[in-house]
Design a protein around this motif. Structure first.
Motif, PDB file in Angstrom:
ATOM      1  N   MET A 129       0.832  -1.200   0.000  1.00 31.46           N
ATOM      2  CA  MET A 129       0.000   0.000   0.000  1.00 31.46           C
ATOM      3  C   MET A 129       0.871   1.256   0.000  1.00 31.46           C
ATOM      4  SD  MET A 129      -3.014   1.494   0.411  1.00 31.46           S
ATOM      5  CE  MET A 129      -3.909   2.689   1.422  1.00 31.46           C
ATOM      6  N   ILE A 130       1.276   1.683  -1.190  1.00 31.78           N
ATOM      7  CA  ILE A 130       2.142   2.862  -1.300  1.00 31.78           C
ATOM      8  C   ILE A 130       1.415   4.123  -0.816  1.00 31.78           C
ATOM      9  CG2 ILE A 130       3.480   4.270  -2.944  1.00 31.78           C
ATOM     10  CD1 ILE A 130       4.622   1.543  -2.745  1.00 31.78           C
ATOM     11  N   ALA A 131       0.077   4.107  -0.885  1.00 33.29           N
ATOM     12  CA  ALA A 131      -0.681   5.314  -0.532  1.00 33.29           C
ATOM     13  C   ALA A 131      -0.851   5.488   0.969  1.00 33.29           C
ATOM     14  CB  ALA A 131      -2.052   5.277  -1.208  1.00 33.29           C
ATOM     15  N   HIS A 132      -0.331   4.545   1.765  1.00 33.76           N
ATOM     16  CA  HIS A 132      -0.544   4.659   3.218  1.00 33.76           C
ATOM     17  C   HIS A 132      -0.035   5.987   3.764  1.00 33.76           C
ATOM     18  CE1 HIS A 132      -1.279   3.156   7.266  1.00 33.76           C
ATOM     19  NE2 HIS A 132      -0.070   3.561   7.611  1.00 33.76           N
ATOM     20  N   SER A 133       1.185   6.360   3.359  1.00 30.94           N
ATOM     21  CA  SER A 133       1.738   7.610   3.894  1.00 30.94           C
ATOM     22  C   SER A 133       0.979   8.821   3.343  1.00 30.94           C
ATOM     23  CB  SER A 133       3.233   7.712   3.604  1.00 30.94           C
ATOM     24  OG  SER A 133       3.476   7.613   2.223  1.00 30.94           O
ATOM     25  N   ALA A 134       0.396   8.689   2.145  1.00 28.80           N
ATOM     26  CA  ALA A 134      -0.411   9.795   1.626  1.00 28.80           C
ATOM     27  C   ALA A 134      -1.671   9.967   2.475  1.00 28.80           C
ATOM     28  CB  ALA A 134      -0.783   9.550   0.168  1.00 28.80           C
ATOM     29  N   PHE A 135      -2.238   8.833   2.935  1.00 29.59           N
ATOM     30  CA  PHE A 135      -3.395   8.924   3.826  1.00 29.59           C
ATOM     31  C   PHE A 135      -2.995   9.530   5.176  1.00 29.59           C
ATOM     32  CE2 PHE A 135      -5.522   5.970   0.893  1.00 29.59           C
ATOM     33  CZ  PHE A 135      -6.785   6.560   0.857  1.00 29.59           C
ATOM     34  N   LEU A 136      -1.767   9.230   5.623  1.00 29.72           N
ATOM     35  CA  LEU A 136      -1.272   9.854   6.858  1.00 29.72           C
ATOM     36  C   LEU A 136      -1.293  11.378   6.718  1.00 29.72           C
ATOM     37  CD1 LEU A 136       1.907   7.692   7.605  1.00 29.72           C
ATOM     38  CD2 LEU A 136      -0.178   7.746   8.955  1.00 29.72           C
ATOM     39  N   ILE A 137      -0.780  11.846   5.576  1.00 26.53           N
ATOM     40  CA  ILE A 137      -0.704  13.293   5.374  1.00 26.53           C
ATOM     41  C   ILE A 137      -2.116  13.869   5.208  1.00 26.53           C
ATOM     42  CG2 ILE A 137       0.319  15.136   3.970  1.00 26.53           C
ATOM     43  CD1 ILE A 137       2.308  13.291   5.532  1.00 26.53           C
ATOM     44  N   LEU A 138      -2.996  13.097   4.567  1.00 30.16           N
ATOM     45  CA  LEU A 138      -4.390  13.543   4.440  1.00 30.16           C
ATOM     46  C   LEU A 138      -5.013  13.722   5.825  1.00 30.16           C
ATOM     47  CD1 LEU A 138      -6.960  14.063   2.728  1.00 30.16           C
ATOM     48  CD2 LEU A 138      -7.386  11.609   2.766  1.00 30.16           C
TER      49      LEU A 138
END
Lengths: 411, 292
Positions: free
Chosen positions: B36-45
């Protein structure tokens, strides 16, 4: 054997077709422009980091360029022609920025180019401009390595290079009696030519004065945790702390230092403190923080008041340093264009613009600018400090709006 | 001496935050082999939502969790059911990288569009506050982030070990077909598992926002270290991720003293290479994805 030669013929035909198509595109791009050159707008190509690491300052530069262009157009244009900006997004990526300028010059057939933001993007961009013989005035490549690449077309549109940003502060410290000078200093700098340049310019001068450097940390641009760096600095109990910083690292480092209850006598950080978001982020603990700046809206240079008024009306708030540097870039190029009387991609015209800037002084919103052979501006930065909650010029004394606070209040 | 103690305190606190940020990642992989590469993007979201909540209401950012945790859980379930479950099992791991990479780009672009690229920081009255323990300063916000990590990871552990849902999830991870045979709706369970992972991102992002300046592209700086943590810890193992996070956080903080920041950061990647060479299943997990 036969099939191999057929393949060869096909490949050659394909390559030839591709080349023809490509040159067709190129020539149609530039001829389309040439046709409208005389009465059409002057096309200016720019690539900026509108996304990615430098998007914050990149957008500031964009606002400055756009304000400049609309001001010029409202006041009769350049050589009687409107100016039109083509701005591409290089995503803070050094490979992209070079490709962007290739495209702007080669395919879009722009008449002039302006520089991008940050040393890391200015160097590859300037190389492309140099290859095509274009004048390259840039708003934000202050590090020494910009000026040691042998560029003959580059001019930095700001008062001073990174190494000289803290000159006024260094001179002031040197003028103090021995017992008032700091004895120890801690340095932390981002591994970025500009950020390191500002801090190390001061570091060399302090060392020459006999100040002991007790911490000298360099951190990568992607550093997210500043606790450990702050711990080292706090442990050293240095009299003065200097950050060679961009925005987010400066804010994170300052808060980390505050969390460790480290109270230096003097704290100086590049870039961030002059940013309008800075007091919003740090709160009421900004008092006494120092920063070099190339620009202040209050400066009394002739064109500055007009710039501030125009920009403020357009955007609702006064311009900051990035906007001012972009505007300055526009002023510098415009001065050359008006003096020489041409603005087209022809190498002869571009060379005339370059030669004119080499030999002349340009009045700008950051003061009168002249350059050395490598494009270094011949000036120094102002030193600002948070005094009573507002950022004010404290050095040099002839420009000061407030007295320098030598002993920084606790943060 | 005090620098050593201070570095240990900072390292443990940092490790706790790392553990919270990485927990979701190891869960996705454990549940369904999704990278899940988007995990850190969700963190920032989540960090942005916390910032937006605080600037618009003036309330403490921690209160935003009431909204973001269920919201992220729901997004996670939908993402799994609508997108990830449609990928072919044979190429799931690889395709999930591409799919979630594009989701990360969408989130980054959206954040930039809505909130601009301006760097934001939540201004808290207690943002710079700290107290002293044996000569070491403990920052209040870092301690809160650590406590959030401890509570969430413990909650996650208990949920997986002690509840029926946890049992079903573990069964789904260990042997999906057998789980289906005993009547577990594995699709639904996998969806909830994914939602749970994303709910930890809501908590992690909020913890991150307490003490960090945030901007849309920040997630690229986080995904590398977080991936390193879950590989070292053993993919799919929550305690493994927690232990690896603490060891790596502490190691980074202590190596900082003699080596400086640049080398201290490469410690993560040195540990990653070493793990892949010596023990590819990770140091703290057992057989891949068999444990929590």
């Amino acid at each position: 054997m036969k099939s191999r030669s057929t393949t060869f013929v096909r490949l050659t035909a394909l390559a030839a077709a591709a080349t023809l198509a490509l040159t067709g595109c190129m020539s149609s791009g530039s001829s389309g422009n040439e046709g409208s050159d005389d009465d059409g707008a002057i096309q200016i190509g720019i690539s900026l980091p509108l996304t990615g690491d430098f998007s914050e300052p990149g957008k500031g530069v964009q606002r400055g360029y756009e304000a400049w262009a609309s001001y010029v157009n409202e006041n009769g244009g350049l050589l009687g022609r409107d100016v039109e900006l083509t701005i591409l997004d290089d995503q803070s990526n050094a490979d992209r920025v070079a490709a962007d300028y290739e495209k702007l010059i080669n395919q879009d057939g722009v008449d002039l180019v302006f520089g991008p933001f940050s040393t890391r993007l200015v160097v590859p961009a300037a190389q492309v401009a140099q290859d095509y013989g274009f004048l390259f005035v840039e708003p934000a490549g202050a590090a020494e390595e910009v000026f040691t690449q042998g560029f003959e077309n580059l001019f930095y549109a700001a008062p001073a290079v990174a190494d000289d940003h803290y000159n006024h502060l260094a001179e002031h410290l040197e003028s103090l009696p021995d017992d008032q000078r700091p004895k120890t200093a801690a340095f932390a700098a981002m591994d970025d030519p500009f950020a390191m340049g500002t801090a190390y310019g001061l570091k060399d001068k302090l060392e020459a004065m006999g100040v002991e450097i007790v911490v000298d940390e360099v951190y990568p641009p992607n550093t997210t945790d500043f606790g450990s760096i702050a711990a080292k600095i706090a442990d050293s109990k240095a009299d003065i702390v200097v950050g060679g910083t961009q925005y987010q690292d400066a804010v994170n480092l300052i808060v980390a230092l505050q969390q460790l209850n480290y109270q230096p006598e003097m704290a100086a950080f590049s870039t961030a403190p002059t940013n309008p978001e800075f007091p919003e982020a740090i709160g009421d603990k900004t008092e006494g923080i120092l920063s070099p700046t190339g620009y202040t809206p209050d400066a009394s240079y002739e064109s500055n008041q007009e710039f501030v008024d125009y920009y403020t009306e357009l955007n609702g708030n006064p311009p900051a340093e990035d906007e001012a540097n972009a505007w300055t870039t526009g002023q510098v190029v415009a001065a050359a264009v008006e003096a020489v009387g041409c603005a087209d991609p022809d190498p002869e015209c571009q060379q005339q613009l370059i030669d004119w800037l080499r030999g002349n002084e340009v009045d700008t919103v950051v003061g009168p600018l002249t350059w050395d052979e490598a494009g270094r501006p011949q000036g120094a930065h102002l030193i600002q400090q948070y005094v009573d909650g507002a950022i004010r010029i404290v050095l040099p004394e002839e420009a000061a709006e407030a007295d320098l606070i030598l002993d920084k209040p606790a943060w | 001496m005090s620098l050593l103690l201070q570095s240990i305190v900072l390292g443990v606190l940092l490790g706790g935050l790392y553990a919270l940020l990485a927990a979701g990642l190891t869960l996705y992989f454990g549940v369904m082999r999704v990278v899940m590469i988007a995990h850190s993007a969700f963190l920032i979201l989540a960090a942005y939502l916390a910032w937006y909540f605080t600037t618009s209401t003036g309330l403490d950012p921690l209160l935003s969790l009431v909204v973001t945790v269920p919201l992220f859980f729901g997004i996670g379930v939908l993402m799994q059911r609508l997108l990830l479950s449609r990928l072919r099992p044979a190429t799931l791991t690889m395709m999930s990288v591409l799919l979630t990479f594009s989701i990360a780009l969408v989130i980054e672009g959206m954040l930039g569009f809505v909130f601009t690229g301006t760097q934001r920081r939540i201004r808290l009255d207690y943002g710079a506050a700290s107290f002293e323990v044996f000569g070491a300063n403990v920052a209040v916000v870092k301690l809160i982030a650590f406590a959030l990590a401890a509570v969430s990871l413990l909650g996650l552990y208990v949920l997986l070990k002690k509840t029926q849902f946890g049992q079903a999830l573990r069964a789904t991870i260990q042997h999906p077909e057998a789980a289906r045979l005993v009547g577990i709706n594995t699709d639904r369970v996998a969806g909830y598992g994914f939602g749970l992972g994303l709910a930890t991102a809501a908590i992690g992002g909020t913890a991150l926002a307490l003490d960090s300046t945030i901007y849309p592209s920040l997630h690229w700086h986080w995904i590398g270290p977080l991936m390193a943590i879950i590989v070292v810890g053993g993919l799919g193992s929550i305690p493994g991720a927690a232990i690896a996070a603490l060891v790596l956080g502490l190691g980074q903080s202590l190596l900082q003293i003699p080596l400086g920041t640049t080398w201290a950061q490469t410690f993560f990647y040195a540990a990653l290479f070493l793990t892949l060479m010596v023990r590819p299943q990770g140091f703290f997990g057992g057989r891949l994805a068999q444990r929590f």
